[in-house]
Write a protein that holds these residues in place. Structure first.
Motif, PDB file in Angstrom:
ATOM      1  N   SER A 102      -0.643  -3.533  -7.162  1.00  0.00           N
ATOM      2  CA  SER A 102      -2.057  -3.797  -6.880  1.00  0.00           C
ATOM      3  C   SER A 102      -2.917  -2.866  -7.715  1.00  0.00           C
ATOM      4  O   SER A 102      -2.931  -1.649  -7.475  1.00  0.00           O
ATOM      5  CB  SER A 102      -2.367  -3.606  -5.392  1.00  0.00           C
ATOM      6  OG  SER A 102      -3.762  -3.687  -5.169  1.00  0.00           O
ATOM      7  N   LEU A 103      -3.608  -3.422  -8.679  1.00  0.00           N
ATOM      8  CA  LEU A 103      -4.506  -2.626  -9.522  1.00  0.00           C
ATOM      9  C   LEU A 103      -5.639  -2.033  -8.686  1.00  0.00           C
ATOM     10  O   LEU A 103      -5.990  -0.860  -8.836  1.00  0.00           O
ATOM     11  CB  LEU A 103      -5.075  -3.497 -10.641  1.00  0.00           C
ATOM     12  CG  LEU A 103      -6.035  -2.815 -11.616  1.00  0.00           C
ATOM     13  CD1 LEU A 103      -5.357  -1.647 -12.330  1.00  0.00           C
ATOM     14  CD2 LEU A 103      -6.572  -3.826 -12.628  1.00  0.00           C
ATOM     15  N   GLU A 104      -6.179  -2.828  -7.789  1.00  0.00           N
ATOM     16  CA  GLU A 104      -7.288  -2.370  -6.958  1.00  0.00           C
ATOM     17  C   GLU A 104      -6.871  -1.203  -6.058  1.00  0.00           C
ATOM     18  O   GLU A 104      -7.581  -0.190  -5.963  1.00  0.00           O
ATOM     19  CB  GLU A 104      -7.804  -3.525  -6.098  1.00  0.00           C
ATOM     20  CG  GLU A 104      -8.999  -3.154  -5.228  1.00  0.00           C
ATOM     21  CD  GLU A 104      -9.487  -4.332  -4.397  1.00  0.00           C
ATOM     22  OE1 GLU A 104     -10.332  -4.109  -3.511  1.00  0.00           O
ATOM     23  OE2 GLU A 104      -9.020  -5.469  -4.631  1.00  0.00           O
ATOM     24  N   LYS A 105      -5.722  -1.329  -5.416  1.00  0.00           N
ATOM     25  CA  LYS A 105      -5.250  -0.262  -4.536  1.00  0.00           C
ATOM     26  C   LYS A 105      -4.903   0.998  -5.331  1.00  0.00           C
ATOM     27  O   LYS A 105      -5.122   2.115  -4.866  1.00  0.00           O
ATOM     28  CB  LYS A 105      -4.029  -0.735  -3.751  1.00  0.00           C
ATOM     29  CG  LYS A 105      -4.342  -1.767  -2.681  1.00  0.00           C
ATOM     30  CD  LYS A 105      -3.083  -2.261  -1.981  1.00  0.00           C
ATOM     31  CE  LYS A 105      -3.416  -3.325  -0.938  1.00  0.00           C
ATOM     32  NZ  LYS A 105      -2.207  -3.881  -0.294  1.00  0.00           N
ATOM     33  N   LYS A 158      -6.325   2.032  -8.167  1.00  0.00           N
ATOM     34  CA  LYS A 158      -7.593   2.686  -8.486  1.00  0.00           C
ATOM     35  C   LYS A 158      -8.149   3.423  -7.273  1.00  0.00           C
ATOM     36  O   LYS A 158      -8.647   4.540  -7.379  1.00  0.00           O
ATOM     37  CB  LYS A 158      -8.607   1.652  -8.976  1.00  0.00           C
ATOM     38  CG  LYS A 158      -8.344   1.105 -10.364  1.00  0.00           C
ATOM     39  CD  LYS A 158      -9.431   0.101 -10.757  1.00  0.00           C
ATOM     40  CE  LYS A 158      -9.221  -0.416 -12.165  1.00  0.00           C
ATOM     41  NZ  LYS A 158     -10.247  -1.426 -12.537  1.00  0.00           N
ATOM     42  N   GLU A 159      -8.054   2.786  -6.134  1.00  0.00           N
ATOM     43  CA  GLU A 159      -8.570   3.373  -4.891  1.00  0.00           C
ATOM     44  C   GLU A 159      -7.855   4.683  -4.561  1.00  0.00           C
ATOM     45  O   GLU A 159      -8.496   5.686  -4.213  1.00  0.00           O
ATOM     46  CB  GLU A 159      -8.395   2.365  -3.759  1.00  0.00           C
ATOM     47  CG  GLU A 159      -8.918   2.822  -2.419  1.00  0.00           C
ATOM     48  CD  GLU A 159      -8.687   1.774  -1.340  1.00  0.00           C
ATOM     49  OE1 GLU A 159      -8.259   2.156  -0.229  1.00  0.00           O
ATOM     50  OE2 GLU A 159      -8.914   0.584  -1.610  1.00  0.00           O
ATOM     51  N   SER A 196       0.834  -1.212   0.000  1.00  0.00           N
ATOM     52  CA  SER A 196       0.000   0.000   0.000  1.00  0.00           C
ATOM     53  C   SER A 196       0.862   1.253   0.000  1.00  0.00           C
ATOM     54  O   SER A 196       0.553   2.233  -0.672  1.00  0.00           O
ATOM     55  CB  SER A 196      -0.929   0.013   1.224  1.00  0.00           C
ATOM     56  OG  SER A 196      -1.916  -0.993   1.123  1.00  0.00           O
TER      57      SER A 196
END
Length: 205
Positions: A184-187, A189-190, A151
């Protein structure tokens, strides 16, 4: 480490209006106006929130700390690299707005380092990244960082992309987003959505 803000002046020592400053210089001054970097583990705040924070000419450092973490051989962002390691190695940041310095930027020309160095922004991205990774390594070895490394790195790459994007270095900024997404693609984007950057040209995933 004690640092202060600065006033930009032109070649004739006249104050330069903020609307005439390059985005990266403006970013530094914006970082001094609200929640300036202070305390221990400042390398995290610098890396993921503020970007470059303190000019060498506006910074005072204890001799023993400077000796332990010397500037690297690079000629771009070498001070940023050192500041990150100072902080990760245990140095505290103290911000004092009451002792501002003056920073001369001749109008109509880039800063001296950018004018004389080819591929300035590519080198800046590389040195800033190396400095942050080295700071992370030092903090982990000292037991001062035990958080979510992935992160943290995602936030770092997004912040670096934001800084580069403000200077219209869109291709280079996009490369940083790709690095974040590979973690991390998700992180990614977030973080982009949280910072309202998702619509930027360089932020497309």
């Amino acid at each position: 480490m004690v640092y202060s803000t600065f006033q930009v002046i032109d070649e004739n020592s006249n104050p330069v209006d903020e609307k005439c400053l390059t985005p990266s210089i403006l970013e530094i001054l914006e970082g001094h106006k609200e929640n300036p970097v202070c305390g221990s583990n400042a390398w995290i705040q610098i890396g993921i929130e503020k970007g470059y924070t303190n000019l060498t000419s506006s910074t005072a450092v204890r001799t023993d700390v400077a000796f332990k973490y010397p500037f690297p051989a690079e000629r771009v962002s070498e001070d940023q690299h050192a500041w990150l390691r100072y902080s990760a190695g245990g140095g505290d940041y103290i911000y004092s707005p009451h002792i501002p310095s003056k920073y001369r930027i001749p109008q109509g020309t880039p800063t001296v380092s950018r004018a004389r160095i080819m591929h300035y922004y590519e080198q800046k991205a590389a040195v800033d990244t190396d400095g942050f990774l080295e700071a992370l390594r030092i903090a982990q070895e000292n037991g001062k960082f035990k958080g979510d490394k992935d992160s943290l790195l995602v936030k770092f790459y997004v912040k670096l992309a934001e800084t580069l994007g403000r200077e219209n270095q869109n291709k280079l900024a996009a490369e940083q987003i790709a690095k974040a997404a590979s973690i991390s693609l998700e992180k990614t984007k977030e973080v982009l959505e949280l910072k309202n950057l998702i619509s930027m040209e360089w932020a497309k995933l």
